[in-house]
Design an enzyme around this catalytic site. Structure first.
Site, PDB file in Angstrom:
ATOM      1  N   HIS A 122       0.829  -1.213   0.000  1.00 46.24           N
ATOM      2  CA  HIS A 122       0.000   0.000   0.000  1.00 46.24           C
ATOM      3  C   HIS A 122       0.863   1.263   0.000  1.00 46.24           C
ATOM      4  O   HIS A 122       1.485   1.598   1.013  1.00 46.24           O
ATOM      5  CB  HIS A 122      -0.900   0.046   1.236  1.00 46.24           C
ATOM      6  CG  HIS A 122      -1.706  -1.176   1.469  1.00 46.24           C
ATOM      7  ND1 HIS A 122      -2.797  -1.540   0.701  1.00 46.24           N
ATOM      8  CD2 HIS A 122      -1.575  -2.153   2.406  1.00 46.24           C
ATOM      9  CE1 HIS A 122      -3.306  -2.677   1.157  1.00 46.24           C
ATOM     10  NE2 HIS A 122      -2.583  -3.067   2.185  1.00 46.24           N
TER      11      HIS A 122
ATOM     12  N   LYS B 169      11.810   4.102  18.847  1.00 45.25           N
ATOM     13  CA  LYS B 169      12.234   5.397  18.339  1.00 45.25           C
ATOM     14  C   LYS B 169      13.748   5.437  18.427  1.00 45.25           C
ATOM     15  O   LYS B 169      14.374   4.531  19.001  1.00 45.25           O
ATOM     16  CB  LYS B 169      11.608   6.542  19.132  1.00 45.25           C
ATOM     17  CG  LYS B 169      11.958   6.562  20.604  1.00 45.25           C
ATOM     18  CD  LYS B 169      11.252   7.701  21.313  1.00 45.25           C
ATOM     19  CE  LYS B 169      11.572   7.718  22.801  1.00 45.25           C
ATOM     20  NZ  LYS B 169      10.885   8.818  23.496  1.00 45.25           N
TER      21      LYS B 169
END
Length: 224
Positions: A120, A213
């Site tokens: 996608h 992160k």
């Protein structure tokens, strides 16, 4: 730098392009060779299983290619692969067995191992994606540094020079990249690692990790 070698990242049984890595230490060394490799391999593919369509494009007869997809050679689409609506394959692309290249996904100078999914709105350029790796919706590889200098890889505090101006990412086998993530130039993700959605990744991420992160990477605790 054994962490980023071909053997540390991939099981070579799961790609039609395995021979491109012969004699190479690091996977990114294959990037400048993809185009010529495809042309040579394509001419050897069996006609009972592959059909040549246009210039230097070989598509397996069992592959599913949407009529709206755009495929420019050199390219090889292996058996059982699915190229969906408006996929844009710009050339120098190997798409592995049972792989999915989805709606509006763009590929350029890549090797997708078998069962890779970029389904996608993905951009994958100058990159190698290992067996069963998956990029969530909207996740991309960034393949050129903003200052246009040669790409270097940060491997646990050491800088590895690639000699390449264009290098996106290398994903080991079974890597999961969350939706909306950006893999910066020279990112190498170890096998079995998960990347949180909306991450900005750079450098080397160890295998079987959870990347939350920058600076926060945890070891996976798999249930048995």
């Amino acid at each position: 730098m054994h962490q980023i070698t071909v053997d540390s990242l991939f099981d070579g049984k799961h790609t039609i392009a395995a021979d491109i890595f012969s004699g190479l230490t690091y996977p990114y060394e294959a990037l400048p060779k993809i185009s010529d490799f495809i042309r040579k391999l394509g001419e050897s593919l069996p006609e009972e299983r592959f059909e040549k369509r246009g210039e230097d494009v070989w598509i397996a007869k069992t592959a599913i290619v949407a009529p709206t997809a755009s495929i420019t050679g050199p390219a090889i689409i292996d058996e059982g692969a699915e190229i969906r609506h408006c996929a844009f394959i710009r050339g120098s692309a190997v798409v592995g067995k049972e792989a999915v290249v989805g709606n509006s996904t763009e590929l350029k100078n890549v090797i997708l191992f078998d069962n890779v999914q970029v389904p996608h709105y993905n951009y994958v350029g100058d990159s190698i994606l290992g067996y069963k790796s998956h990029m969530g919706a909207g996740s991309i590889t960034s393949n050129v540094k903003s200052d246009k200098t040669l790409v270097e890889i940060n491997v646990e505090g050491r800088r590895v020079k690639t000699g390449l101006k264009k290098m996106g990412a290398v994903l080991g086998d079974c890597v999961e990249v969350g939706c909306g993530s950006v893999l910066n130039p020279g990112s190498i993700i170890g096998p079995g690692t998960n990347i949180y959605p909306l991450s900005m990744v750079r450098g080397y991420i160890p295998p079987r990790s959870i990347y939350k992160k920058q600076g926060e990477v945890a070891a996976r605790r798999d249930k048995h």
